[in-house]
Design a protein around this motif. Sequence first.
Motif, short mmCIF file in Angstrom:
data_model
loop_
_atom_site.label_atom_id
_atom_site.label_comp_id
_atom_site.label_asym_id
_atom_site.label_seq_id
_atom_site.Cartn_x
_atom_site.Cartn_y
_atom_site.Cartn_z
N ASP A 99 0.83 -1.21 0.00
CA ASP A 99 0.00 0.00 0.00
C ASP A 99 0.86 1.25 0.00
O ASP A 99 0.50 2.27 -0.59
CB ASP A 99 -0.91 0.02 1.22
CG ASP A 99 -2.00 -1.05 1.14
OD1 ASP A 99 -2.20 -1.60 0.04
OD2 ASP A 99 -2.64 -1.33 2.18
N TRP A 216 5.79 -2.48 4.60
CA TRP A 216 5.53 -3.53 5.58
C TRP A 216 6.78 -4.34 5.92
O TRP A 216 6.72 -5.32 6.67
CB TRP A 216 4.39 -4.45 5.13
CG TRP A 216 4.45 -4.93 3.70
CD1 TRP A 216 3.84 -4.36 2.62
CD2 TRP A 216 5.16 -6.07 3.20
NE1 TRP A 216 4.14 -5.07 1.47
CE2 TRP A 216 4.94 -6.14 1.80
CE3 TRP A 216 5.95 -7.06 3.80
CZ2 TRP A 216 5.48 -7.13 1.00
CZ3 TRP A 216 6.50 -8.05 2.98
CH2 TRP A 216 6.26 -8.08 1.61
N THR A 246 4.49 6.94 9.81
CA THR A 246 3.10 6.83 9.39
C THR A 246 2.74 5.35 9.50
O THR A 246 3.59 4.52 9.79
CB THR A 246 2.91 7.35 7.94
OG1 THR A 246 1.52 7.48 7.67
CG2 THR A 246 3.53 6.39 6.92
N MET A 247 1.47 5.03 9.28
CA MET A 247 1.09 3.61 9.33
C MET A 247 1.13 3.02 7.92
O MET A 247 0.70 3.66 6.96
CB MET A 247 -0.28 3.45 9.96
CG MET A 247 -0.27 3.80 11.45
SD MET A 247 -1.72 3.24 12.35
CE MET A 247 -3.01 4.20 11.61
N ASN A 249 -0.33 0.05 7.03
CA ASN A 249 -1.70 -0.43 6.83
C ASN A 249 -2.44 -0.05 8.12
O ASN A 249 -1.82 0.47 9.04
CB ASN A 249 -1.74 -1.95 6.67
CG ASN A 249 -0.95 -2.43 5.48
OD1 ASN A 249 -1.09 -1.93 4.38
ND2 ASN A 249 -0.09 -3.41 5.73
N TYR A 250 -3.71 -0.40 8.22
CA TYR A 250 -4.42 -0.10 9.46
C TYR A 250 -3.69 -0.77 10.63
O TYR A 250 -3.50 -1.99 10.65
CB TYR A 250 -5.87 -0.60 9.41
CG TYR A 250 -6.61 -0.30 10.70
CD1 TYR A 250 -7.16 0.96 10.91
CD2 TYR A 250 -6.71 -1.25 11.71
CE1 TYR A 250 -7.79 1.26 12.10
CE2 TYR A 250 -7.34 -0.96 12.90
CZ TYR A 250 -7.88 0.29 13.09
OH TYR A 250 -8.50 0.59 14.28
N GLY A 251 -3.26 0.04 11.57
CA GLY A 251 -2.65 -0.49 12.79
C GLY A 251 -1.18 -0.85 12.67
O GLY A 251 -0.52 -1.07 13.68
N TYR A 254 1.51 1.66 14.53
CA TYR A 254 0.79 2.68 15.31
C TYR A 254 1.68 3.20 16.43
O TYR A 254 2.71 2.61 16.76
CB TYR A 254 -0.53 2.13 15.83
CG TYR A 254 -0.43 1.33 17.11
CD1 TYR A 254 -0.19 -0.04 17.07
CD2 TYR A 254 -0.58 1.95 18.36
CE1 TYR A 254 -0.09 -0.77 18.23
CE2 TYR A 254 -0.49 1.21 19.52
CZ TYR A 254 -0.23 -0.14 19.47
OH TYR A 254 -0.14 -0.85 20.61
N PRO A 265 -8.97 8.07 18.15
CA PRO A 265 -9.31 6.72 17.67
C PRO A 265 -8.41 5.67 18.30
O PRO A 265 -7.35 5.97 18.84
CB PRO A 265 -9.06 6.82 16.16
CG PRO A 265 -8.14 7.97 15.99
CD PRO A 265 -8.43 8.92 17.10
N THR A 267 -6.54 3.35 17.08
CA THR A 267 -5.21 3.17 16.50
C THR A 267 -4.68 4.54 16.09
O THR A 267 -5.29 5.22 15.28
CB THR A 267 -5.29 2.25 15.27
OG1 THR A 267 -5.77 0.99 15.71
CG2 THR A 267 -3.93 2.07 14.65
N PRO A 269 -1.96 7.17 14.54
CA PRO A 269 -0.86 7.24 13.57
C PRO A 269 0.37 7.89 14.21
O PRO A 269 0.26 8.75 15.07
CB PRO A 269 -1.43 8.13 12.47
CG PRO A 269 -2.44 8.99 13.16
CD PRO A 269 -3.02 8.14 14.26
N PHE A 293 -8.31 -2.63 21.74
CA PHE A 293 -8.47 -2.44 20.29
C PHE A 293 -9.56 -3.34 19.77
O PHE A 293 -9.73 -4.44 20.26
CB PHE A 293 -7.14 -2.73 19.56
CG PHE A 293 -6.11 -1.67 19.85
CD1 PHE A 293 -6.10 -0.49 19.12
CD2 PHE A 293 -5.19 -1.83 20.87
CE1 PHE A 293 -5.15 0.49 19.37
CE2 PHE A 293 -4.24 -0.85 21.12
CZ PHE A 293 -4.21 0.31 20.40
#
Length: 293
Positions: A99, A216, A246-247, A249-251, A254, A265, A267, A269, A293
């Motif tokens: 991503d 990742w 930064t993240m 992907n989601y989480g 974090y 929120p 999670t 950033p 979470f």
Amino acid sequence: MPAELIRLPANAAVEQILEILDRDGGVIVERFLTTDRVDGMLAELGPYIQQTAPIADDFSGHQTTRTGGLVGRSKGVRELLIDPVILGTANAFLKPHTDKVQVNLTQIIRLLPGQGAQELHRDRFIWGKYLPRQVEPQLNTIWALTEFTADNGATRVVPGSHRWDWDRAAQEHEITQAVMPRGSVMFYTGSVIHSGGENRSKADRIALNLTYCNAWLRQEENQYMSCPPEIASEFDPELRALLGYTMANYGLGYYAPPKFVPGMPGTMPPEMAFTEDGAFDRDAADVPEARTF
Ligand SMILES: [Fe+2]
């Protein structure tokens, strides 16, 4: 037919670069940088380069110095890392596999006279051979801060070898060199076989190696140690994100800030480290509250 690398002019478009990269695994863009920009980076980095001693192992080179941490040390490097054509090529090449992309390594590679040719290798093996072959983890650039000649150690490359079986060894006639004028860049993938050349000249060969990888993966050079938040807070937010603030992907990646912030929120950033609420504070004694979470 002897092996050869394609050379594009300085105004080459991302699409042209990608097309040749896909076919050959490497491509040269000549004179991308003006003499002034090259001189500027050498002026910024010269004091660090001069004080860097060889790492002194066979792979890194006993007559080679490698100076890292360049994001914090050079405005010219910071500009190059977010240059639309350079970053655009990295994004387009790697996006099928991730991503987001990130900065993997920043390094001045100086071959001193007498340095022999480096062992041929693929850079992706920094992560071992765990990644499936079809995943491209890395896109590299190597910049000629001095002219790259056949005699001073211009990078050796095996065009097309990014598609080979990993066990296939390159024959002499399949190897070429990235001979190129000062200010030129060679793009090469993490999968193509290459190595530093032999410096048979009487002068240093100075290269700037800037590489990107999938966000990742763990970065080869620890960007958080090289550019801790106190330093990174001065940078363009786009560049900070490329360093890993930064993240992915989601989480993924974090940041638990020093203080719990109601209404935030689940999670958070890492960008929050640079806001007032999450301002980085080495002396903060607060322990973040347990989160669900
Ligand atoms: Fe390499």
